[in-house]
Design a protein around this motif. Structure first.
Motif, PDB file in Angstrom:
ATOM      1  N   PRO A 184       0.825  -1.225   0.000  1.00  7.77           N
ATOM      2  CA  PRO A 184       0.000   0.000   0.000  1.00  7.77           C
ATOM      3  C   PRO A 184       0.857   1.272   0.000  1.00  7.77           C
ATOM      4  O   PRO A 184       0.512   2.257  -0.658  1.00  7.77           O
ATOM      5  N   PHE A 185       1.958   1.238   0.740  1.00  5.19           N
ATOM      6  CA  PHE A 185       2.849   2.399   0.795  1.00  5.19           C
ATOM      7  C   PHE A 185       3.478   2.668  -0.571  1.00  5.19           C
ATOM      8  O   PHE A 185       3.494   3.810  -1.049  1.00  5.19           O
ATOM      9  N   ILE A 186       3.971   1.622  -1.202  1.00  4.23           N
ATOM     10  CA  ILE A 186       4.560   1.754  -2.541  1.00  4.23           C
ATOM     11  C   ILE A 186       3.521   2.315  -3.511  1.00  4.23           C
ATOM     12  O   ILE A 186       3.823   3.196  -4.330  1.00  4.23           O
ATOM     13  N   ALA A 187       2.292   1.817  -3.397  1.00  7.58           N
ATOM     14  CA  ALA A 187       1.225   2.282  -4.292  1.00  7.58           C
ATOM     15  C   ALA A 187       0.958   3.768  -4.090  1.00  7.58           C
ATOM     16  O   ALA A 187       0.827   4.523  -5.067  1.00  7.58           O
ATOM     17  N   MET A 188       0.878   4.219  -2.840  1.00 10.83           N
ATOM     18  CA  MET A 188       0.604   5.630  -2.564  1.00 10.83           C
ATOM     19  C   MET A 188       1.717   6.522  -3.115  1.00 10.83           C
ATOM     20  O   MET A 188       1.457   7.578  -3.694  1.00 10.83           O
ATOM     21  N   VAL A 189       2.954   6.113  -2.921  1.00 13.01           N
ATOM     22  CA  VAL A 189       4.086   6.886  -3.435  1.00 13.01           C
ATOM     23  C   VAL A 189       4.038   6.940  -4.959  1.00 13.01           C
ATOM     24  O   VAL A 189       4.232   7.998  -5.577  1.00 13.01           O
ATOM     25  N   ASN A 190       3.756   5.803  -5.580  1.00 12.69           N
ATOM     26  CA  ASN A 190       3.696   5.747  -7.045  1.00 12.69           C
ATOM     27  C   ASN A 190       2.558   6.597  -7.604  1.00 12.69           C
ATOM     28  O   ASN A 190       2.713   7.278  -8.623  1.00 12.69           O
ATOM     29  N   TRP A 191       1.394   6.569  -6.934  1.00  8.30           N
ATOM     30  CA  TRP A 191       0.267   7.392  -7.390  1.00  8.30           C
ATOM     31  C   TRP A 191       0.625   8.870  -7.304  1.00  8.30           C
ATOM     32  O   TRP A 191       0.300   9.643  -8.211  1.00  8.30           O
ATOM     33  N   ALA A 192       1.271   9.264  -6.206  1.00  6.75           N
ATOM     34  CA  ALA A 192       1.663  10.671  -6.040  1.00  6.75           C
ATOM     35  C   ALA A 192       2.639  11.091  -7.126  1.00  6.75           C
ATOM     36  O   ALA A 192       2.491  12.156  -7.742  1.00  6.75           O
ATOM     37  N   ASN A 193       3.646  10.263  -7.374  1.00  7.33           N
ATOM     38  CA  ASN A 193       4.658  10.588  -8.375  1.00  7.33           C
ATOM     39  C   ASN A 193       4.059  10.643  -9.784  1.00  7.33           C
ATOM     40  O   ASN A 193       4.379  11.531 -10.580  1.00  7.33           O
ATOM     41  N   GLU A 194       3.195   9.673 -10.083  1.00  9.31           N
ATOM     42  CA  GLU A 194       2.617   9.639 -11.424  1.00  9.31           C
ATOM     43  C   GLU A 194       1.703  10.832 -11.663  1.00  9.31           C
ATOM     44  O   GLU A 194       1.738  11.447 -12.737  1.00  9.31           O
ATOM     45  N   VAL A 202      -5.068  14.894   3.866  1.00  7.97           N
ATOM     46  CA  VAL A 202      -4.006  13.893   4.006  1.00  7.97           C
ATOM     47  C   VAL A 202      -3.265  13.705   2.683  1.00  7.97           C
ATOM     48  O   VAL A 202      -2.029  13.693   2.642  1.00  7.97           O
ATOM     49  N   THR A 203      -4.011  13.561   1.574  1.00  9.52           N
ATOM     50  CA  THR A 203      -3.354  13.365   0.281  1.00  9.52           C
ATOM     51  C   THR A 203      -2.570  14.611  -0.129  1.00  9.52           C
ATOM     52  O   THR A 203      -1.486  14.505  -0.711  1.00  9.52           O
ATOM     53  N   ASN A 204      -3.095  15.799   0.191  1.00  7.38           N
ATOM     54  CA  ASN A 204      -2.356  17.043  -0.097  1.00  7.38           C
ATOM     55  C   ASN A 204      -1.050  17.087   0.671  1.00  7.38           C
ATOM     56  O   ASN A 204       0.012  17.410   0.113  1.00  7.38           O
ATOM     57  N   LEU A 205      -1.107  16.770   1.960  1.00  5.08           N
ATOM     58  CA  LEU A 205       0.102  16.789   2.787  1.00  5.08           C
ATOM     59  C   LEU A 205       1.099  15.742   2.324  1.00  5.08           C
ATOM     60  O   LEU A 205       2.304  15.985   2.277  1.00  5.08           O
ATOM     61  N   PHE A 206       0.582  14.571   1.962  1.00  7.09           N
ATOM     62  CA  PHE A 206       1.453  13.484   1.512  1.00  7.09           C
ATOM     63  C   PHE A 206       2.164  13.878   0.218  1.00  7.09           C
ATOM     64  O   PHE A 206       3.375  13.699   0.081  1.00  7.09           O
ATOM     65  N   ALA A 231       2.525  17.045  -1.201  1.00 10.59           N
ATOM     66  CA  ALA A 231       3.387  18.213  -1.046  1.00 10.59           C
ATOM     67  C   ALA A 231       4.589  17.911  -0.168  1.00 10.59           C
ATOM     68  O   ALA A 231       5.682  18.445  -0.390  1.00 10.59           O
ATOM     69  N   GLY A 232       4.395  17.034   0.817  1.00  7.11           N
ATOM     70  CA  GLY A 232       5.477  16.751   1.747  1.00  7.11           C
ATOM     71  C   GLY A 232       6.487  15.747   1.251  1.00  7.11           C
ATOM     72  O   GLY A 232       7.598  15.661   1.778  1.00  7.11           O
ATOM     73  N   ALA A 233       6.121  14.975   0.235  1.00  3.90           N
ATOM     74  CA  ALA A 233       7.025  13.923  -0.230  1.00  3.90           C
ATOM     75  C   ALA A 233       7.614  14.221  -1.597  1.00  3.90           C
ATOM     76  O   ALA A 233       8.831  14.138  -1.800  1.00  3.90           O
ATOM     77  N   ASP A 234       6.762  14.572  -2.548  1.00  7.32           N
ATOM     78  CA  ASP A 234       7.232  14.728  -3.932  1.00  7.32           C
ATOM     79  C   ASP A 234       8.265  15.834  -4.068  1.00  7.32           C
ATOM     80  O   ASP A 234       9.326  15.640  -4.672  1.00  7.32           O
ATOM     81  N   THR A 235       7.996  17.005  -3.510  1.00  5.75           N
ATOM     82  CA  THR A 235       8.900  18.138  -3.716  1.00  5.75           C
ATOM     83  C   THR A 235      10.249  17.927  -3.027  1.00  5.75           C
ATOM     84  O   THR A 235      11.300  18.162  -3.627  1.00  5.75           O
TER      85      THR A 235
END
Length: 519
Positions: free
Chosen positions: A206-216, A305-309, A311-315
């Motif tokens: 699930p974590f990998i999926a969330m990171v991948n969705w954010a990046n994509e 939560v998705t906004n924070l995730f 903005a807080g991870a991708d940049t």
């Protein structure tokens, strides 16, 4: 008779052509036409075509390049038409600062493009306006501070995650790897710990999926097809990237809701583990008081939560990837960074308090943020009322693009704006100096909510990685071969690449005493 007959046969097509011309002229008047008496003096700009606007002169994959080029012709305040939509572009440090800081209230609203509305529906923190945005931002700022964002509590979380990241990189034993994966996982875990109250294993599906969705989605938002959709929303059903982005959001929302359900089942109002717990307690309290129409509802929770995730991870993850690539590209600068870290810190763990004693390393981090300019067009703003700005009239509700890349690469503010030069942040004695034109987090009412956390993460992750590893191109690839062209996306990351992370000895002799370099 034959001539008359031919003329009569041509009447329908002639009328149709005339009708089409009149229709286009009406549209032109509707979207672009307004007299100076009605609206005052409008900012200059390239002449738009009916319906198409200035789309034919735009580089839709990298529109910021077109806008920077046009600013040299039309000045620091100019008009563009993205299809039928009028947009005001602000270029250069002085103009952007005047708008976002000096007239923060006037330029403080968010422009909600069609794709932003599709993906957030006006909820959350990043892509919302009005009372909902004000309340969610206020709540987020208060509670994230309570959980140590940018303070000692965050430092402890980051130091814990650094240990996991170092072990992950060591597994590759100096062989080439895509550094973006472990780096993004590590940074994503910091915001996860703050938001959810716990980190994830790098192998957690699930974590990998969330990171991948954010990046994509960050990549898709910058695609040419999404730009066209924002101009002509009726094309939506035929735009594949939009369908993918929407599906990512649906899947992402489902995964976040599942995590929230688990947190709700183990919720202890007396001991909040993270942002979600605090939100759930506030929601529960308001419902007990009979306030069933409050802004603390599931949609605002999920999208916050998705906004924070995102903005807080991708940049931050993207900036760190640029930093490692630049160190491999410019090994002499990496030498100076590692010499300073060894001389000042030695083999112990770097701490935030060390930043003041590592001026060159701090300058390299800032210069990485400046040169990479990973959010080149910021997130669009809109005017909250009719205003006059630098002598130009701008109507209420007009989309405004603060061209951040024109600030970070402003030729009037930086000695060599288009080259990697840490000396931009050093004085003649090698001491770190702040620059007002350093604006990677934007400014004003919409300044990045997590700036303090991002600054802490960048320093601790970068210094720790420099302390433990030497980053270099893979075998058969030279420094000159490393490409600094950014990938296409809403945020600008490096093109796909691999680096070697070779473990360094715990002690080694200083390389050179000089701290100032022209890059």
């Amino acid at each position: 008779m034959a001539i008359v007959k031919d003329f009569l046969l041509q009447i329908p097509s002639t009328v149709a052509c005339l009708g089409a011309v009149l229709f286009l002229l009406a549209l032109y008047r509707l979207f672009f036409g307004s007299s100076s008496e009605e609206q005052g003096i409008n900012p200059p700009g390239p002449r738009p075509l009916p319906l198409l606007g200035n789309i034919l002169i735009m580089d839709l994959k990298r529109p910021y390049r077109t806008l920077c080029k046009l600013s040299k012709k039309y000045g620091s305040v100019f008009t563009m038409h993205f299809g039928p939509k009028k947009v005001i572009v602000l270029a250069g440090y002085k103009t952007v600062k005047e708008a976002l800081v000096n007239q923060a209230q006037d330029f403080g609203d968010r422009d909600i493009t069609p794709v932003f509305h599709d993906l957030n529906q006006g909820h959350g923190i990043l892509l919302a306006n009005g009372d909902s945005w004000k309340e969610m931002r206020r709540f987020a700022m208060t509670n994230l501070k309570d959980f140590g964002m940018g303070k000692k509590g965050s430092e402890e979380k980051i130091l814990e995650e650094i240990a996991y990241l170092i072990e992950e990189l060591k597994k590759h034993e100096g062989n080439a790897l895509d550094t973006s994966k472990p780096v993004t996982f590590a940074v994503s875990n910091i915001i996860s710990a703050i938001v959810f109250g716990s980190r994830f294993e790098y192998t957690d599906p699930p974590f990998i999926a969330m990171v991948n969705w954010a990046n994509e989605n960050a990549r898709l938002m910058g695609s040419a097809s999404i730009q066209i959709y924002n101009m002509f929303p009726w094309l939506g059903p035929w735009i594949k990237n939009l369908m993918v982005a929407k599906k990512n959001i649906v899947d992402w929302k489902s995964e976040v809701m599942e995590i929230i359900r688990g947190l709700k089942e183990t919720l202890n109002p007396e001991m909040s583990r993270g942002f979600v717990d605090s939100f759930l307690v506030r929601k529960q309290t308001l419902e007990e008081l009979g306030n069933m129409q409050s802004l603390y509802h599931d949609d605002n929770l999920v999208f916050s939560v998705t906004n924070l995730f995102t903005a807080g991870a991708d940049t931050t993850g993207t900036t760190l990837c640029w930093g490692l690539l630049l160190m491999a590209k410019y090994p002499h600068i990496q030498d100076l960074v590692q010499e300073e870290i060894t001389r000042v810190i030695g083999s112990r763990q770097p701490l935030v308090e060390d930043r003041k004693n590592l001026p060159y390393t701090n300058a390299v981090i800032h210069e990485t943020q400046r040169l990479a300019s990973i959010v080149p067009m910021s997130i669009p703003h809109t005017t909250s009322r009719d205003i006059t700005f630098q002598g130009y009239f701008i109507k209420k509700g007009t989309c405004v693009i603060p061209l951040l890349t024109s600030v970070l690469h402003d030729e009037g503010e930086w000695e060599s704006p288009h080259t990697f030069n840490p000396a931009h942040f050093l004085d003649e004695q090698g001491r770190f100096i702040k620059k007002e034109a350093f604006m990677p987090f934007s400014a004003g009412r919409r300044v990045c909510l997590g700036e303090s956390l991002a600054r802490m993460e960048l320093f601790l992750f970068f210094t720790s990685l420099m302390q433990h590893f030497r980053f270099s191109p893979p075998p058969g690839v030279t420094e000159d071969d490393l490409d600094l062209t950014p990938a296409v996306g809403f945020t600008l990351g490096p093109l796909p690449h691999q680096l070697c992370a070779v473990s360094r000895p715990s002690t080694f002799s200083p390389l050179v005493p000089v701290l100032r370099s022209r890059g």
